[in-house]
Design a protein around this motif. Structure first.
Motif, PDB file in Angstrom:
ATOM      1  N   HIS A   1       0.875  -1.174   0.000  1.00 18.17           N
ATOM      2  CA  HIS A   1       0.000   0.000   0.000  1.00 18.17           C
ATOM      3  C   HIS A   1       0.912   1.224   0.000  1.00 18.17           C
ATOM      4  O   HIS A   1       1.266   1.740   1.050  1.00 18.17           O
ATOM      5  N   PRO A   2       1.322   1.691  -1.183  1.00 14.26           N
ATOM      6  CA  PRO A   2       2.397   2.671  -1.254  1.00 14.26           C
ATOM      7  C   PRO A   2       2.027   4.022  -0.675  1.00 14.26           C
ATOM      8  O   PRO A   2       0.893   4.470  -0.750  1.00 14.26           O
ATOM      9  N   GLY A   3       3.022   4.648  -0.121  1.00 11.66           N
ATOM     10  CA  GLY A   3       2.955   6.045   0.252  1.00 11.66           C
ATOM     11  C   GLY A   3       4.002   6.768  -0.572  1.00 11.66           C
ATOM     12  O   GLY A   3       4.393   6.324  -1.641  1.00 11.66           O
ATOM     13  N   GLY A   4       4.483   7.842  -0.060  1.00 13.74           N
ATOM     14  CA  GLY A   4       5.516   8.573  -0.774  1.00 13.74           C
ATOM     15  C   GLY A   4       5.772   9.891  -0.097  1.00 13.74           C
ATOM     16  O   GLY A   4       5.494  10.044   1.094  1.00 13.74           O
ATOM     17  N   TRP A   5       6.297  10.847  -0.845  1.00 12.27           N
ATOM     18  CA  TRP A   5       6.602  12.137  -0.243  1.00 12.27           C
ATOM     19  C   TRP A   5       6.634  13.216  -1.322  1.00 12.27           C
ATOM     20  O   TRP A   5       6.740  12.939  -2.514  1.00 12.27           O
ATOM     21  N   LEU A   6       6.520  14.455  -0.850  1.00 10.21           N
ATOM     22  CA  LEU A   6       6.742  15.621  -1.681  1.00 10.21           C
ATOM     23  C   LEU A   6       8.093  16.211  -1.305  1.00 10.21           C
ATOM     24  O   LEU A   6       8.420  16.329  -0.125  1.00 10.21           O
ATOM     25  N   ASP A   7       8.882  16.572  -2.304  1.00  9.95           N
ATOM     26  CA  ASP A   7      10.156  17.240  -2.039  1.00  9.95           C
ATOM     27  C   ASP A   7       9.905  18.703  -1.713  1.00  9.95           C
ATOM     28  O   ASP A   7       9.106  19.377  -2.374  1.00  9.95           O
ATOM     29  N   ALA A   8      10.594  19.194  -0.698  1.00 11.44           N
ATOM     30  CA  ALA A   8      10.426  20.586  -0.273  1.00 11.44           C
ATOM     31  C   ALA A   8      11.769  21.154   0.131  1.00 11.44           C
ATOM     32  O   ALA A   8      12.735  20.427   0.359  1.00 11.44           O
ATOM     33  N   ARG A   9      11.816  22.471   0.228  1.00 10.65           N
ATOM     34  CA  ARG A   9      13.012  23.157   0.700  1.00 10.65           C
ATOM     35  C   ARG A   9      12.567  24.379   1.478  1.00 10.65           C
ATOM     36  O   ARG A   9      11.667  25.103   1.065  1.00 10.65           O
ATOM     37  N   LEU A  10      13.202  24.581   2.618  1.00  8.21           N
ATOM     38  CA  LEU A  10      12.866  25.700   3.492  1.00  8.21           C
ATOM     39  C   LEU A  10      14.070  26.619   3.654  1.00  8.21           C
ATOM     40  O   LEU A  10      15.176  26.156   3.936  1.00  8.21           O
ATOM     41  N   HIS A  11      13.841  27.907   3.498  1.00 15.10           N
ATOM     42  CA  HIS A  11      14.840  28.931   3.796  1.00 15.10           C
ATOM     43  C   HIS A  11      14.329  29.692   5.015  1.00 15.10           C
ATOM     44  O   HIS A  11      13.284  30.350   4.946  1.00 15.10           O
ATOM     45  N   LEU A  12      15.021  29.590   6.134  1.00 17.20           N
ATOM     46  CA  LEU A  12      14.567  30.178   7.394  1.00 17.20           C
ATOM     47  C   LEU A  12      15.571  31.204   7.897  1.00 17.20           C
ATOM     48  O   LEU A  12      16.783  30.974   7.831  1.00 17.20           O
ATOM     49  N   THR A  13      15.065  32.308   8.422  1.00 16.63           N
ATOM     50  CA  THR A  13      15.969  33.262   9.050  1.00 16.63           C
ATOM     51  C   THR A  13      16.426  32.767  10.411  1.00 16.63           C
ATOM     52  O   THR A  13      17.464  33.207  10.915  1.00 16.63           O
ATOM     53  N   ASP A  14      15.669  31.851  11.030  1.00 20.11           N
ATOM     54  CA  ASP A  14      16.040  31.261  12.314  1.00 20.11           C
ATOM     55  C   ASP A  14      15.714  29.779  12.275  1.00 20.11           C
ATOM     56  O   ASP A  14      14.541  29.397  12.144  1.00 20.11           O
ATOM     57  N   PRO A  15      16.718  28.888  12.369  1.00 20.40           N
ATOM     58  CA  PRO A  15      16.474  27.442  12.262  1.00 20.40           C
ATOM     59  C   PRO A  15      15.524  26.901  13.327  1.00 20.40           C
ATOM     60  O   PRO A  15      14.978  25.804  13.158  1.00 20.40           O
ATOM     61  N   ARG A  16      15.310  27.627  14.427  1.00 17.54           N
ATOM     62  CA  ARG A  16      14.383  27.148  15.451  1.00 17.54           C
ATOM     63  C   ARG A  16      12.957  27.032  14.937  1.00 17.54           C
ATOM     64  O   ARG A  16      12.123  26.375  15.553  1.00 17.54           O
ATOM     65  N   ASP A  17      12.684  27.645  13.790  1.00 14.28           N
ATOM     66  CA  ASP A  17      11.339  27.603  13.216  1.00 14.28           C
ATOM     67  C   ASP A  17      11.095  26.381  12.344  1.00 14.28           C
ATOM     68  O   ASP A  17      10.018  26.248  11.761  1.00 14.28           O
ATOM     69  N   LEU A  18      12.065  25.478  12.241  1.00 17.71           N
ATOM     70  CA  LEU A  18      11.919  24.350  11.319  1.00 17.71           C
ATOM     71  C   LEU A  18      10.687  23.510  11.632  1.00 17.71           C
ATOM     72  O   LEU A  18       9.874  23.218  10.754  1.00 17.71           O
ATOM     73  N   THR A  19      10.526  23.075  12.877  1.00 17.10           N
ATOM     74  CA  THR A  19       9.415  22.202  13.231  1.00 17.10           C
ATOM     75  C   THR A  19       8.082  22.862  12.913  1.00 17.10           C
ATOM     76  O   THR A  19       7.190  22.255  12.310  1.00 17.10           O
ATOM     77  N   THR A  20       7.942  24.120  13.300  1.00 16.88           N
ATOM     78  CA  THR A  20       6.689  24.823  13.054  1.00 16.88           C
ATOM     79  C   THR A  20       6.424  24.970  11.560  1.00 16.88           C
ATOM     80  O   THR A  20       5.296  24.747  11.088  1.00 16.88           O
ATOM     81  N   ALA A  21       7.458  25.317  10.792  1.00 16.95           N
ATOM     82  CA  ALA A  21       7.282  25.486   9.346  1.00 16.95           C
ATOM     83  C   ALA A  21       6.867  24.177   8.685  1.00 16.95           C
ATOM     84  O   ALA A  21       5.984  24.158   7.814  1.00 16.95           O
TER      85      ALA A  21
END
Length: 483
Positions: A267-287
Protein backbone atom coordinates in the motif's frame (compact mmCIF):
# COMPACT_ATOMS: atom_id res chain seq x y z
CA UNK A 1 -7.57 -2.16 16.18
CA UNK A 2 -6.79 -4.84 18.72
CA UNK A 3 -3.23 -6.09 19.10
CA UNK A 4 -3.76 -9.20 16.99
CA UNK A 5 -5.01 -7.06 14.10
CA UNK A 6 -2.03 -4.77 14.52
CA UNK A 7 0.31 -7.73 14.38
CA UNK A 8 -1.29 -8.86 11.12
CA UNK A 9 -0.62 -5.37 9.74
CA UNK A 10 3.03 -5.76 10.78
CA UNK A 11 3.26 -9.22 9.21
CA UNK A 12 1.92 -7.87 5.91
CA UNK A 13 4.12 -4.72 6.15
CA UNK A 14 1.02 -2.62 5.62
CA UNK A 15 2.09 1.00 5.10
CA UNK A 16 -1.49 2.21 5.55
CA UNK A 17 -0.86 2.14 9.29
CA UNK A 18 2.50 3.92 9.34
CA UNK A 19 2.15 6.65 11.94
CA UNK A 20 -1.12 5.24 13.27
CA UNK A 21 0.77 2.95 15.63
CA UNK A 22 4.30 1.68 16.28
CA UNK A 23 5.63 -1.70 17.32
CA UNK A 24 8.68 -2.48 19.41
CA UNK A 25 10.69 -5.69 19.73
CA UNK A 26 11.73 -6.56 23.27
CA UNK A 27 14.62 -8.77 22.18
CA UNK A 28 16.31 -6.03 20.13
CA UNK A 29 15.20 -2.89 21.99
CA UNK A 30 14.13 -1.27 18.71
CA UNK A 31 10.79 0.20 17.62
CA UNK A 32 9.56 0.38 14.02
CA UNK A 33 6.75 1.47 11.74
CA UNK A 34 4.33 -1.31 10.61
CA UNK A 35 5.81 -1.42 7.09
CA UNK A 36 9.40 -2.01 8.25
CA UNK A 37 11.08 -4.38 5.75
CA UNK A 38 13.03 -6.23 8.44
CA UNK A 39 12.22 -9.84 9.37
CA UNK A 40 8.90 -9.95 11.23
CA UNK A 41 9.51 -10.64 14.92
CA UNK A 42 7.67 -13.29 16.87
CA UNK A 43 4.35 -12.17 18.31
CA UNK A 44 5.40 -12.81 21.91
CA UNK A 45 8.29 -10.35 21.56
CA UNK A 46 6.22 -7.47 20.15
CA UNK A 47 4.72 -4.52 22.02
CA UNK A 48 2.52 -1.84 20.49
CA UNK A 49 2.48 1.91 21.09
CA UNK A 50 0.24 4.73 19.94
CA UNK A 51 3.12 7.21 19.59
CA UNK A 52 6.86 7.13 18.99
CA UNK A 53 7.27 9.05 22.23
CA UNK A 54 5.62 6.25 24.18
CA UNK A 55 8.04 3.70 22.68
CA UNK A 56 11.00 5.95 23.46
CA UNK A 57 9.72 6.41 27.00
CA UNK A 58 9.90 2.63 27.51
CA UNK A 59 13.54 2.62 26.44
CA UNK A 60 13.19 1.52 22.80
CA UNK A 61 15.38 3.06 20.08
CA UNK A 62 14.26 4.12 16.61
CA UNK A 63 14.94 1.66 13.80
CA UNK A 64 17.60 3.01 11.44
CA UNK A 65 16.14 1.08 8.54
CA UNK A 66 12.50 2.21 8.50
CA UNK A 67 12.91 5.52 10.38
CA UNK A 68 9.67 5.35 12.37
CA UNK A 69 10.08 8.96 13.51
CA UNK A 70 9.67 10.22 9.93
CA UNK A 71 6.26 8.74 9.10
CA UNK A 72 3.15 10.84 8.39
CA UNK A 73 1.37 11.96 11.54
CA UNK A 74 -1.72 10.14 12.73
CA UNK A 75 -4.86 11.23 10.89
CA UNK A 76 -6.66 11.14 14.25
CA UNK A 77 -5.28 14.56 15.13
CA UNK A 78 -6.99 16.05 12.06
CA UNK A 79 -10.35 14.49 12.88
CA UNK A 80 -10.54 14.70 16.64
CA UNK A 81 -11.82 17.88 18.24
CA UNK A 82 -11.29 16.78 21.86
CA UNK A 83 -8.52 17.97 24.16
CA UNK A 84 -6.10 15.20 23.10
CA UNK A 85 -6.47 15.99 19.40
CA UNK A 86 -6.11 19.73 20.03
CA UNK A 87 -3.07 19.13 22.26
CA UNK A 88 -1.34 17.03 19.61
CA UNK A 89 -1.87 19.72 16.98
CA UNK A 90 -0.40 22.35 19.31
CA UNK A 91 2.59 20.17 20.22
CA UNK A 92 3.19 19.63 16.50
CA UNK A 93 3.21 23.40 16.05
CA UNK A 94 6.00 23.69 18.65
CA UNK A 95 3.99 25.26 21.49
CA UNK A 96 5.62 23.17 24.23
CA UNK A 97 9.10 24.15 23.02
CA UNK A 98 8.19 27.84 23.03
CA UNK A 99 5.78 28.13 25.95
CA UNK A 100 6.22 24.99 28.04
CA UNK A 101 3.52 22.69 29.37
CA UNK A 102 1.88 25.61 31.19
CA UNK A 103 1.49 27.46 27.89
CA UNK A 104 0.00 24.37 26.24
CA UNK A 105 -2.46 23.92 29.10
CA UNK A 106 -3.43 27.58 29.03
CA UNK A 107 -4.28 27.41 25.33
CA UNK A 108 -6.42 24.33 25.95
CA UNK A 109 -8.19 25.80 28.97
CA UNK A 110 -7.09 23.00 31.30
CA UNK A 111 -4.59 22.71 34.11
CA UNK A 112 -1.14 21.32 33.34
CA UNK A 113 -1.93 18.30 35.54
CA UNK A 114 -5.11 17.53 33.60
CA UNK A 115 -3.31 17.74 30.26
CA UNK A 116 -0.52 15.48 31.52
CA UNK A 117 -3.00 12.94 32.82
CA UNK A 118 -5.14 12.80 29.68
CA UNK A 119 -2.24 12.52 27.25
CA UNK A 120 -0.44 9.88 29.32
CA UNK A 121 -3.60 7.81 29.76
CA UNK A 122 -4.46 7.77 26.07
CA UNK A 123 -1.11 8.03 24.29
CA UNK A 124 1.32 6.56 26.78
CA UNK A 125 3.37 9.76 26.95
CA UNK A 126 2.92 13.24 28.36
CA UNK A 127 3.46 16.57 26.56
CA UNK A 128 7.16 16.80 27.49
CA UNK A 129 7.89 13.33 26.08
CA UNK A 130 5.87 14.02 22.93
CA UNK A 131 7.73 17.29 22.35
CA UNK A 132 11.06 15.57 23.06
CA UNK A 133 10.35 12.97 20.34
CA UNK A 134 9.54 15.75 17.91
CA UNK A 135 12.76 17.61 18.79
CA UNK A 136 14.76 14.45 18.16
CA UNK A 137 13.26 14.09 14.70
CA UNK A 138 13.96 17.75 13.89
CA UNK A 139 17.56 17.27 15.03
CA UNK A 140 17.99 14.22 12.81
CA UNK A 141 16.69 16.14 9.79
CA UNK A 142 19.11 19.00 10.43
CA UNK A 143 22.04 16.67 11.09
CA UNK A 144 21.50 14.68 7.93
CA UNK A 145 20.45 17.40 5.48
CA UNK A 146 22.44 20.51 6.45
CA UNK A 147 25.97 21.48 7.32
CA UNK A 148 24.95 23.52 10.35
CA UNK A 149 27.33 23.12 13.31
CA UNK A 150 26.10 20.50 15.77
CA UNK A 151 25.91 23.02 18.62
CA UNK A 152 23.68 25.26 16.50
CA UNK A 153 21.49 22.29 15.62
CA UNK A 154 20.98 21.51 19.30
CA UNK A 155 19.33 24.85 19.98
CA UNK A 156 17.60 25.06 16.60
CA UNK A 157 15.87 21.76 17.40
CA UNK A 158 14.41 23.20 20.59
CA UNK A 159 16.76 21.64 23.15
CA UNK A 160 17.62 23.73 26.20
CA UNK A 161 21.25 22.58 26.30
CA UNK A 162 23.83 20.69 24.27
CA UNK A 163 23.99 18.05 26.98
CA UNK A 164 20.24 17.45 26.78
CA UNK A 165 20.55 17.25 23.00
CA UNK A 166 23.39 14.71 23.12
CA UNK A 167 21.62 12.53 25.70
CA UNK A 168 18.38 12.50 23.70
CA UNK A 169 20.05 11.61 20.40
CA UNK A 170 21.91 8.75 22.04
CA UNK A 171 18.72 7.48 23.69
CA UNK A 172 16.54 7.70 20.59
CA UNK A 173 19.01 6.66 17.87
CA UNK A 174 21.72 4.77 19.80
CA UNK A 175 24.33 7.02 18.18
CA UNK A 176 26.09 10.29 18.87
CA UNK A 177 25.07 13.31 16.79
CA UNK A 178 28.33 13.07 14.83
CA UNK A 179 27.74 9.40 14.09
CA UNK A 180 24.13 10.09 13.06
CA UNK A 181 25.34 12.75 10.64
CA UNK A 182 27.96 10.38 9.22
CA UNK A 183 25.29 7.75 8.50
CA UNK A 184 23.14 10.14 6.43
CA UNK A 185 21.75 8.35 3.36
CA UNK A 186 23.70 8.74 0.15
CA UNK A 187 23.07 7.95 -3.45
CA UNK A 188 19.89 7.45 -5.39
CA UNK A 189 16.70 8.22 -3.55
CA UNK A 190 18.45 9.95 -0.67
CA UNK A 191 17.68 13.43 0.54
CA UNK A 192 20.47 15.59 -0.92
CA UNK A 193 22.73 17.25 1.59
CA UNK A 194 22.29 21.00 1.87
CA UNK A 195 24.93 23.54 1.02
CA UNK A 196 25.33 26.89 2.80
CA UNK A 197 22.60 29.33 1.80
CA UNK A 198 20.56 26.74 -0.09
CA UNK A 199 18.04 26.12 2.65
CA UNK A 200 16.98 22.85 4.22
CA UNK A 201 15.85 20.03 1.90
CA UNK A 202 12.98 17.93 3.22
CA UNK A 203 10.82 14.97 2.38
CA UNK A 204 7.21 15.61 3.38
CA UNK A 205 5.87 12.08 3.76
CA UNK A 206 2.29 11.03 3.11
CA UNK A 207 0.42 7.74 3.23
CA UNK A 208 -1.39 6.25 0.27
CA UNK A 209 -2.04 7.89 -3.10
CA UNK A 210 -1.76 11.65 -3.40
CA UNK A 211 -3.48 13.73 -6.09
CA UNK A 212 -0.83 16.43 -6.32
CA UNK A 213 -2.21 17.97 -9.53
CA UNK A 214 -5.54 18.85 -7.92
CA UNK A 215 -3.80 20.45 -4.92
CA UNK A 216 -1.45 22.51 -7.09
CA UNK A 217 -4.31 23.54 -9.37
CA UNK A 218 -6.14 24.94 -6.34
CA UNK A 219 -3.06 26.68 -4.97
CA UNK A 220 -2.32 28.21 -8.38
CA UNK A 221 -5.87 29.59 -8.66
CA UNK A 222 -5.72 31.07 -5.18
CA UNK A 223 -2.14 32.39 -5.21
CA UNK A 224 -1.81 36.00 -4.06
CA UNK A 225 1.12 37.77 -5.77
CA UNK A 226 3.81 38.98 -3.44
CA UNK A 227 3.38 36.15 -0.93
CA UNK A 228 2.81 33.13 -3.21
CA UNK A 229 3.72 31.86 -6.65
CA UNK A 230 3.34 28.67 -8.67
CA UNK A 231 5.66 28.19 -11.62
CA UNK A 232 6.45 25.38 -14.02
CA UNK A 233 4.35 23.18 -16.29
CA UNK A 234 1.49 21.04 -15.00
CA UNK A 235 2.91 17.91 -13.44
CA UNK A 236 6.23 19.59 -12.67
CA UNK A 237 5.22 22.76 -10.82
CA UNK A 238 6.75 24.32 -7.74
CA UNK A 239 4.71 26.18 -5.15
CA UNK A 240 6.57 28.86 -3.21
CA UNK A 241 5.37 31.14 -0.43
CA UNK A 242 6.51 33.33 2.42
CA UNK A 243 5.92 32.32 6.03
CA UNK A 244 5.61 34.35 9.22
CA UNK A 245 7.03 32.14 11.98
CA UNK A 246 7.52 32.49 15.76
CA UNK A 247 11.23 33.37 15.60
CA UNK A 248 11.54 34.90 12.15
CA UNK A 249 10.43 34.49 8.57
CA UNK A 250 10.76 31.78 5.97
CA UNK A 251 10.31 30.90 2.32
CA UNK A 252 9.01 27.43 1.49
CA UNK A 253 9.17 25.66 -1.86
CA UNK A 254 7.27 22.42 -2.51
CA UNK A 255 7.49 20.38 -5.72
CA UNK A 256 4.38 18.93 -7.35
CA UNK A 257 5.96 15.68 -8.45
CA UNK A 258 5.42 12.97 -5.84
CA UNK A 259 8.13 10.47 -4.98
CA UNK A 260 7.85 6.87 -3.85
CA UNK A 261 10.26 4.40 -2.26
CA UNK A 262 12.15 2.25 -4.74
CA UNK A 263 10.68 -0.88 -3.17
CA UNK A 264 7.05 0.20 -2.92
CA UNK A 265 5.07 -1.58 -0.18
CA UNK A 266 1.76 -3.27 -0.83
CA UNK A 267 0.00 0.00 0.00
CA UNK A 268 2.40 2.67 -1.25
CA UNK A 269 2.96 6.05 0.25
CA UNK A 270 5.52 8.57 -0.77
CA UNK A 271 6.60 12.14 -0.24
CA UNK A 272 6.74 15.62 -1.68
CA UNK A 273 10.16 17.24 -2.04
CA UNK A 274 10.43 20.59 -0.27
CA UNK A 275 13.01 23.16 0.70
CA UNK A 276 12.87 25.70 3.49
CA UNK A 277 14.84 28.93 3.80
CA UNK A 278 14.57 30.18 7.39
CA UNK A 279 15.97 33.26 9.05
CA UNK A 280 16.04 31.26 12.31
CA UNK A 281 16.47 27.44 12.26
CA UNK A 282 14.38 27.15 15.45
CA UNK A 283 11.34 27.60 13.22
CA UNK A 284 11.92 24.35 11.32
CA UNK A 285 9.41 22.20 13.23
CA UNK A 286 6.69 24.82 13.05
CA UNK A 287 7.28 25.49 9.35
CA UNK A 288 7.14 21.78 8.50
CA UNK A 289 3.89 21.28 10.41
CA UNK A 290 2.29 24.25 8.66
CA UNK A 291 3.26 22.87 5.27
CA UNK A 292 1.87 19.49 6.24
CA UNK A 293 -1.45 21.10 7.14
CA UNK A 294 -1.48 23.15 3.93
CA UNK A 295 -0.94 20.05 1.76
CA UNK A 296 -3.05 17.76 4.03
CA UNK A 297 -0.24 15.24 4.28
CA UNK A 298 -1.39 13.51 7.48
CA UNK A 299 -4.74 12.43 6.04
CA UNK A 300 -5.81 8.79 5.84
CA UNK A 301 -6.89 8.47 2.19
CA UNK A 302 -7.94 4.85 2.65
CA UNK A 303 -10.54 5.74 5.27
CA UNK A 304 -11.74 8.76 3.29
CA UNK A 305 -12.04 6.91 -0.01
CA UNK A 306 -13.75 3.88 1.54
CA UNK A 307 -16.51 6.03 3.05
CA UNK A 308 -17.06 8.35 0.10
CA UNK A 309 -16.94 5.55 -2.49
CA UNK A 310 -20.08 4.13 -0.88
CA UNK A 311 -21.96 7.24 -2.02
CA UNK A 312 -23.43 6.75 -5.53
CA UNK A 313 -22.78 10.37 -6.53
CA UNK A 314 -19.18 10.37 -5.31
CA UNK A 315 -18.13 6.82 -6.24
CA UNK A 316 -17.01 7.68 -9.81
CA UNK A 317 -15.20 10.78 -8.56
CA UNK A 318 -13.30 8.77 -5.93
CA UNK A 319 -12.41 6.13 -8.52
CA UNK A 320 -11.06 8.86 -10.81
CA UNK A 321 -9.04 10.60 -8.10
CA UNK A 322 -8.13 8.23 -5.26
CA UNK A 323 -6.34 10.01 -2.43
CA UNK A 324 -7.71 13.47 -3.19
CA UNK A 325 -6.78 15.82 -0.35
CA UNK A 326 -8.55 18.71 1.37
CA UNK A 327 -5.84 21.39 1.66
CA UNK A 328 -5.54 23.51 4.79
CA UNK A 329 -3.71 26.79 5.36
CA UNK A 330 -0.10 27.66 6.09
CA UNK A 331 -1.25 30.71 8.07
CA UNK A 332 -4.83 30.35 9.40
CA UNK A 333 -5.35 34.04 10.22
CA UNK A 334 -4.10 35.04 6.77
CA UNK A 335 -6.45 32.59 5.09
CA UNK A 336 -9.43 33.82 7.10
CA UNK A 337 -8.80 37.38 5.93
CA UNK A 338 -8.38 36.19 2.35
CA UNK A 339 -11.62 34.21 2.51
CA UNK A 340 -13.49 37.37 3.47
CA UNK A 341 -11.60 39.83 1.27
CA UNK A 342 -11.34 37.87 -1.96
CA UNK A 343 -8.21 37.43 -4.07
CA UNK A 344 -8.04 40.88 -5.67
CA UNK A 345 -8.39 42.82 -2.46
CA UNK A 346 -6.00 40.46 -0.69
CA UNK A 347 -3.35 41.36 -3.25
CA UNK A 348 -4.00 45.04 -2.56
CA UNK A 349 -3.75 44.46 1.20
CA UNK A 350 -0.38 42.77 0.74
CA UNK A 351 1.05 45.66 -1.25
CA UNK A 352 -0.49 48.27 1.04
CA UNK A 353 0.06 46.81 4.51
CA UNK A 354 2.23 43.69 4.12
CA UNK A 355 5.68 43.61 5.67
CA UNK A 356 8.39 43.73 3.01
CA UNK A 357 10.98 40.94 3.19
CA UNK A 358 14.51 42.03 4.04
CA UNK A 359 15.67 40.08 0.99
CA UNK A 360 13.00 39.53 -1.68
CA UNK A 361 13.19 36.19 -3.47
CA UNK A 362 11.97 36.48 -7.04
CA UNK A 363 8.33 37.57 -6.99
CA UNK A 364 8.06 36.84 -3.26
CA UNK A 365 8.40 40.25 -1.67
CA UNK A 366 6.12 40.46 1.37
CA UNK A 367 4.53 38.75 4.34
CA UNK A 368 0.75 38.97 4.55
CA UNK A 369 -0.25 41.80 6.92
CA UNK A 370 -0.86 40.77 10.51
CA UNK A 371 -4.41 41.07 11.91
CA UNK A 372 -3.33 43.83 14.32
CA UNK A 373 -2.01 45.91 11.41
CA UNK A 374 -5.23 45.44 9.45
CA UNK A 375 -7.36 46.16 12.50
CA UNK A 376 -5.65 49.52 12.93
CA UNK A 377 -5.58 50.42 9.23
CA UNK A 378 -8.95 49.02 8.05
CA UNK A 379 -11.19 48.90 11.16
CA UNK A 380 -14.51 49.27 9.34
CA UNK A 381 -16.84 46.76 7.73
CA UNK A 382 -16.85 43.00 8.01
CA UNK A 383 -13.18 42.68 7.14
CA UNK A 384 -12.27 45.17 9.86
CA UNK A 385 -14.40 43.31 12.41
CA UNK A 386 -12.70 40.06 11.49
CA UNK A 387 -9.23 41.62 11.77
CA UNK A 388 -10.07 43.07 15.19
CA UNK A 389 -11.43 39.71 16.41
CA UNK A 390 -8.31 37.89 15.21
CA UNK A 391 -6.04 40.49 16.79
CA UNK A 392 -7.72 40.48 20.23
CA UNK A 393 -8.28 36.71 20.39
CA UNK A 394 -12.07 36.78 20.11
CA UNK A 395 -11.62 34.49 17.11
CA UNK A 396 -8.93 31.82 17.59
CA UNK A 397 -7.53 29.92 14.66
CA UNK A 398 -4.40 28.36 16.17
CA UNK A 399 -3.81 24.62 15.99
CA UNK A 400 -5.53 24.03 19.35
CA UNK A 401 -8.63 26.15 18.76
CA UNK A 402 -12.03 24.66 19.53
CA UNK A 403 -13.73 24.48 16.13
CA UNK A 404 -17.28 24.97 17.39
CA UNK A 405 -16.33 27.94 19.56
CA UNK A 406 -14.50 29.53 16.65
CA UNK A 407 -17.44 29.06 14.30
CA UNK A 408 -19.80 30.70 16.78
CA UNK A 409 -17.40 33.63 17.19
CA UNK A 410 -17.11 34.04 13.43
CA UNK A 411 -20.88 34.03 12.90
CA UNK A 412 -21.25 36.67 15.63
CA UNK A 413 -19.20 39.14 13.59
CA UNK A 414 -21.35 41.72 11.77
CA UNK A 415 -21.81 40.82 8.13
CA UNK A 416 -19.73 37.63 8.06
CA UNK A 417 -21.67 35.09 6.01
CA UNK A 418 -22.17 31.44 6.89
CA UNK A 419 -20.36 30.29 3.75
CA UNK A 420 -17.30 32.33 4.73
CA UNK A 421 -17.35 30.76 8.20
CA UNK A 422 -17.59 27.29 6.62
CA UNK A 423 -14.68 28.01 4.29
CA UNK A 424 -12.57 29.21 7.23
CA UNK A 425 -13.47 26.10 9.20
CA UNK A 426 -12.42 23.83 6.34
CA UNK A 427 -9.18 25.54 5.46
CA UNK A 428 -7.93 27.53 8.45
CA UNK A 429 -9.02 25.01 11.09
CA UNK A 430 -8.46 21.91 8.95
CA UNK A 431 -11.84 20.41 9.84
CA UNK A 432 -12.39 17.32 7.64
CA UNK A 433 -16.17 17.26 8.17
CA UNK A 434 -17.75 20.56 7.08
CA UNK A 435 -20.89 20.91 4.96
CA UNK A 436 -21.03 24.42 3.44
CA UNK A 437 -24.50 25.97 3.50
CA UNK A 438 -26.58 25.31 0.41
CA UNK A 439 -24.92 22.00 -0.44
CA UNK A 440 -26.67 18.66 -0.03
CA UNK A 441 -24.28 16.71 2.19
CA UNK A 442 -25.84 13.45 3.47
CA UNK A 443 -24.75 12.16 6.88
CA UNK A 444 -23.40 9.05 5.13
CA UNK A 445 -20.43 11.15 4.07
CA UNK A 446 -19.42 11.89 7.65
CA UNK A 447 -16.77 12.42 8.95
CA UNK A 448 -15.28 13.38 5.55
CA UNK A 449 -17.71 15.95 4.11
CA UNK A 450 -14.90 18.45 3.48
CA UNK A 451 -13.33 15.85 1.18
CA UNK A 452 -16.68 15.39 -0.56
CA UNK A 453 -16.68 19.13 -1.25
CA UNK A 454 -13.20 18.84 -2.77
CA UNK A 455 -14.31 15.99 -5.04
CA UNK A 456 -17.28 17.98 -6.29
CA UNK A 457 -15.12 21.06 -6.73
CA UNK A 458 -12.34 19.26 -8.60
CA UNK A 459 -14.80 17.50 -10.90
CA UNK A 460 -16.08 20.88 -12.09
CA UNK A 461 -12.55 21.96 -13.09
CA UNK A 462 -13.15 25.71 -12.95
CA UNK A 463 -10.96 27.77 -15.24
CA UNK A 464 -11.95 31.25 -14.03
CA UNK A 465 -9.94 31.22 -10.81
CA UNK A 466 -13.02 30.97 -8.60
CA UNK A 467 -13.77 28.09 -6.25
CA UNK A 468 -17.35 26.84 -6.99
CA UNK A 469 -18.05 26.69 -3.26
CA UNK A 470 -16.01 29.75 -2.32
CA UNK A 471 -17.62 32.49 -0.24
CA UNK A 472 -19.49 35.04 -2.31
CA UNK A 473 -18.46 38.66 -1.77
CA UNK A 474 -19.81 42.01 -2.80
CA UNK A 475 -17.96 44.02 -5.42
CA UNK A 476 -16.80 46.40 -2.71
CA UNK A 477 -15.17 43.52 -0.87
CA UNK A 478 -13.51 42.11 -3.99
CA UNK A 479 -12.04 45.30 -5.43
CA UNK A 480 -8.99 47.13 -4.05
CA UNK A 481 -10.10 50.07 -1.98
CA UNK A 482 -8.60 53.54 -2.25
CA UNK A 483 -6.09 54.58 0.40
Amino acid sequence: MDEDTRYEAVRSRDARFDGEFFFAVETTGIYCRPSCPAVTPKRRNVRFFTTAAAAQGRGFRACRRCRPDAVPGSADWNVRADVVGRAMRLIGDGVVDREGVAGLAGRLGYSARQVQRQLTAELGAGPVALARAQRAHTARVLLQTTDLPITEIAFASGFASVRQFNDTIRAVYAATPSRLRATAPRGRGAVPRGIPGSGIPLRLAHRGPYQAAAVFDLLAREAVPGIEEVHGGRGDRTYRRTLRLPYGTGIAAVAERTRSPRAAPAHPGGWLDARLHLTDPRDLTTAVQRLRRLFDLDADPYAVDERLAADPQLAPLVAARPGLRSPGAADPAEWAVRAQAGRARSEWLVQRYGKALDAPCGSLTHLFPEPAVLAAAEPHGTLGALAVALADGTVRLDAGADRDDTTRALLALPGLAADVAAAIRIRALGDPDVAPPGLDMPDGRRPWRSYAVRHLDTAREPDDGNHPYAPQHTDSERKPQPA
